[in-house]
Design a protein around this motif. Sequence first.
Motif, PDB file in Angstrom:
ATOM      1  N   VAL A 285      15.938  61.237  22.626  1.00 45.92           N
ATOM      2  CA  VAL A 285      16.289  59.853  22.939  1.00 45.92           C
ATOM      3  C   VAL A 285      16.821  59.815  24.360  1.00 45.92           C
ATOM      4  O   VAL A 285      17.646  60.647  24.739  1.00 45.92           O
ATOM      5  CB  VAL A 285      17.369  59.321  21.968  1.00 45.92           C
ATOM      6  N   ARG A 286      16.332  58.858  25.132  1.00 45.97           N
ATOM      7  CA  ARG A 286      16.813  58.720  26.503  1.00 45.97           C
ATOM      8  C   ARG A 286      18.255  58.226  26.481  1.00 45.97           C
ATOM      9  O   ARG A 286      18.664  57.499  25.583  1.00 45.97           O
ATOM     10  CB  ARG A 286      15.927  57.750  27.274  1.00 45.97           C
ATOM     11  N   GLY A 287      19.023  58.623  27.441  1.00 43.53           N
ATOM     12  CA  GLY A 287      20.448  58.317  27.506  1.00 43.53           C
ATOM     13  C   GLY A 287      20.794  56.848  27.401  1.00 43.53           C
ATOM     14  O   GLY A 287      21.828  56.486  26.852  1.00 43.53           O
ATOM     15  N   ASP A 288      19.935  55.973  27.882  1.00 46.15           N
ATOM     16  CA  ASP A 288      20.220  54.537  27.802  1.00 46.15           C
ATOM     17  C   ASP A 288      19.689  53.916  26.511  1.00 46.15           C
ATOM     18  O   ASP A 288      19.738  52.707  26.324  1.00 46.15           O
ATOM     19  CB  ASP A 288      19.655  53.799  29.010  1.00 46.15           C
ATOM     20  N   LEU A 289      19.177  54.748  25.607  1.00 48.26           N
ATOM     21  CA  LEU A 289      18.630  54.342  24.300  1.00 48.26           C
ATOM     22  C   LEU A 289      17.440  53.398  24.407  1.00 48.26           C
ATOM     23  O   LEU A 289      17.133  52.661  23.486  1.00 48.26           O
ATOM     24  CB  LEU A 289      19.717  53.695  23.421  1.00 48.26           C
ATOM     25  N   ALA A 290      16.725  53.426  25.515  1.00 53.89           N
ATOM     26  CA  ALA A 290      15.599  52.519  25.720  1.00 53.89           C
ATOM     27  C   ALA A 290      14.242  53.216  25.621  1.00 53.89           C
ATOM     28  O   ALA A 290      13.219  52.602  25.881  1.00 53.89           O
ATOM     29  CB  ALA A 290      15.728  51.829  27.074  1.00 53.89           C
ATOM     30  N   ALA A 291      14.226  54.500  25.233  1.00 52.44           N
ATOM     31  CA  ALA A 291      12.958  55.219  25.108  1.00 52.44           C
ATOM     32  C   ALA A 291      13.147  56.465  24.259  1.00 52.44           C
ATOM     33  O   ALA A 291      14.241  57.010  24.166  1.00 52.44           O
ATOM     34  CB  ALA A 291      12.422  55.601  26.485  1.00 52.44           C
ATOM     35  N   VAL A 292      12.044  56.911  23.638  1.00 51.87           N
ATOM     36  CA  VAL A 292      12.024  58.164  22.890  1.00 51.87           C
ATOM     37  C   VAL A 292      10.803  58.966  23.337  1.00 51.87           C
ATOM     38  O   VAL A 292       9.867  58.416  23.912  1.00 51.87           O
ATOM     39  CB  VAL A 292      11.969  57.934  21.358  1.00 51.87           C
ATOM     40  N   ARG A 293      10.848  60.259  23.058  1.00 55.96           N
ATOM     41  CA  ARG A 293       9.703  61.120  23.373  1.00 55.96           C
ATOM     42  C   ARG A 293       9.719  62.333  22.463  1.00 55.96           C
ATOM     43  O   ARG A 293      10.742  62.676  21.864  1.00 55.96           O
ATOM     44  CB  ARG A 293       9.722  61.555  24.836  1.00 55.96           C
ATOM     45  N   ASP A 294       8.591  62.978  22.352  1.00 60.49           N
ATOM     46  CA  ASP A 294       8.443  64.217  21.591  1.00 60.49           C
ATOM     47  C   ASP A 294       8.765  65.353  22.552  1.00 60.49           C
ATOM     48  O   ASP A 294       8.235  65.402  23.663  1.00 60.49           O
ATOM     49  CB  ASP A 294       7.002  64.319  21.091  1.00 60.49           C
ATOM     50  N   SER A 295       9.608  66.265  22.134  1.00 57.36           N
ATOM     51  CA  SER A 295       9.997  67.361  23.026  1.00 57.36           C
ATOM     52  C   SER A 295       8.813  68.231  23.428  1.00 57.36           C
ATOM     53  O   SER A 295       8.846  68.885  24.461  1.00 57.36           O
ATOM     54  CB  SER A 295      11.082  68.222  22.378  1.00 57.36           C
ATOM     55  N   LYS A 296       7.734  68.228  22.627  1.00 55.03           N
ATOM     56  CA  LYS A 296       6.545  69.024  22.965  1.00 55.03           C
ATOM     57  C   LYS A 296       5.650  68.313  23.976  1.00 55.03           C
ATOM     58  O   LYS A 296       4.786  68.935  24.575  1.00 55.03           O
ATOM     59  CB  LYS A 296       5.744  69.338  21.707  1.00 55.03           C
ATOM     60  N   ALA A 297       5.843  67.009  24.135  1.00 57.70           N
ATOM     61  CA  ALA A 297       5.036  66.221  25.078  1.00 57.70           C
ATOM     62  C   ALA A 297       5.953  65.284  25.858  1.00 57.70           C
ATOM     63  O   ALA A 297       5.902  64.067  25.700  1.00 57.70           O
ATOM     64  CB  ALA A 297       3.975  65.431  24.324  1.00 57.70           C
ATOM     65  N   PRO A 298       6.816  65.832  26.699  1.00 55.13           N
ATOM     66  CA  PRO A 298       7.842  65.029  27.367  1.00 55.13           C
ATOM     67  C   PRO A 298       7.323  63.942  28.312  1.00 55.13           C
ATOM     68  O   PRO A 298       8.055  63.026  28.648  1.00 55.13           O
ATOM     69  CB  PRO A 298       8.683  66.057  28.120  1.00 55.13           C
ATOM     70  N   ARG A 299       6.068  64.027  28.706  1.00 56.36           N
ATOM     71  CA  ARG A 299       5.532  62.984  29.604  1.00 56.36           C
ATOM     72  C   ARG A 299       5.089  61.743  28.835  1.00 56.36           C
ATOM     73  O   ARG A 299       4.880  60.692  29.424  1.00 56.36           O
ATOM     74  CB  ARG A 299       4.376  63.533  30.422  1.00 56.36           C
ATOM     75  N   ALA A 300       4.945  61.874  27.519  1.00 56.15           N
ATOM     76  CA  ALA A 300       4.533  60.747  26.684  1.00 56.15           C
ATOM     77  C   ALA A 300       5.790  60.021  26.192  1.00 56.15           C
ATOM     78  O   ALA A 300       6.339  60.328  25.149  1.00 56.15           O
ATOM     79  CB  ALA A 300       3.708  61.233  25.509  1.00 56.15           C
ATOM     80  N   VAL A 301       6.249  59.093  26.986  1.00 59.23           N
ATOM     81  CA  VAL A 301       7.481  58.355  26.696  1.00 59.23           C
ATOM     82  C   VAL A 301       7.136  57.031  26.037  1.00 59.23           C
ATOM     83  O   VAL A 301       6.249  56.306  26.483  1.00 59.23           O
ATOM     84  CB  VAL A 301       8.273  58.105  28.011  1.00 59.23           C
ATOM     85  N   MET A 302       7.829  56.722  24.935  1.00 60.91           N
ATOM     86  CA  MET A 302       7.614  55.460  24.236  1.00 60.91           C
ATOM     87  C   MET A 302       8.832  54.565  24.464  1.00 60.91           C
ATOM     88  O   MET A 302       9.930  54.870  23.992  1.00 60.91           O
ATOM     89  CB  MET A 302       7.427  55.698  22.742  1.00 60.91           C
ATOM     90  N   PRO A 303       8.653  53.461  25.196  1.00 62.85           N
ATOM     91  CA  PRO A 303       9.776  52.552  25.406  1.00 62.85           C
ATOM     92  C   PRO A 303      10.177  51.891  24.081  1.00 62.85           C
ATOM     93  O   PRO A 303       9.330  51.595  23.237  1.00 62.85           O
ATOM     94  CB  PRO A 303       9.233  51.501  26.371  1.00 62.85           C
ATOM     95  N   VAL A 304      11.458  51.693  23.910  1.00 64.24           N
ATOM     96  CA  VAL A 304      11.997  51.061  22.704  1.00 64.24           C
ATOM     97  C   VAL A 304      13.059  50.061  23.155  1.00 64.24           C
ATOM     98  O   VAL A 304      13.869  50.371  24.019  1.00 64.24           O
ATOM     99  CB  VAL A 304      12.655  52.118  21.782  1.00 64.24           C
ATOM    100  N   GLY A 305      13.053  48.895  22.558  1.00 59.75           N
ATOM    101  CA  GLY A 305      14.094  47.921  22.877  1.00 59.75           C
ATOM    102  C   GLY A 305      15.452  48.449  22.456  1.00 59.75           C
ATOM    103  O   GLY A 305      15.586  49.101  21.421  1.00 59.75           O
TER     104      GLY A 305
END
Length: 53
Positions: free
Chosen positions: A18-38
């Motif tokens: 989870v990104r520090g600002d809680l606005a995105a998540v990602r899979d640790s195996k594919a860190p470039r694939a970021v999914m924005p989350v409200g």
Amino acid sequence: MTWRKSSHSGSGGDCVEVRGDLAAVRDSKAPRAVMPVGREAMSRLIQVLRAGQ
């Protein structure tokens, strides 16, 4: 931006971060694939997960 892993992830590389600002998540195996989350949606998800413990 800082990324955090769940304390339940252990030492393995298979986890969701989870990104520090809680606005995105990602899979640790594919860190470039970021999914924005409200932020509100993420906050609600965390509440639901904590209630299930």
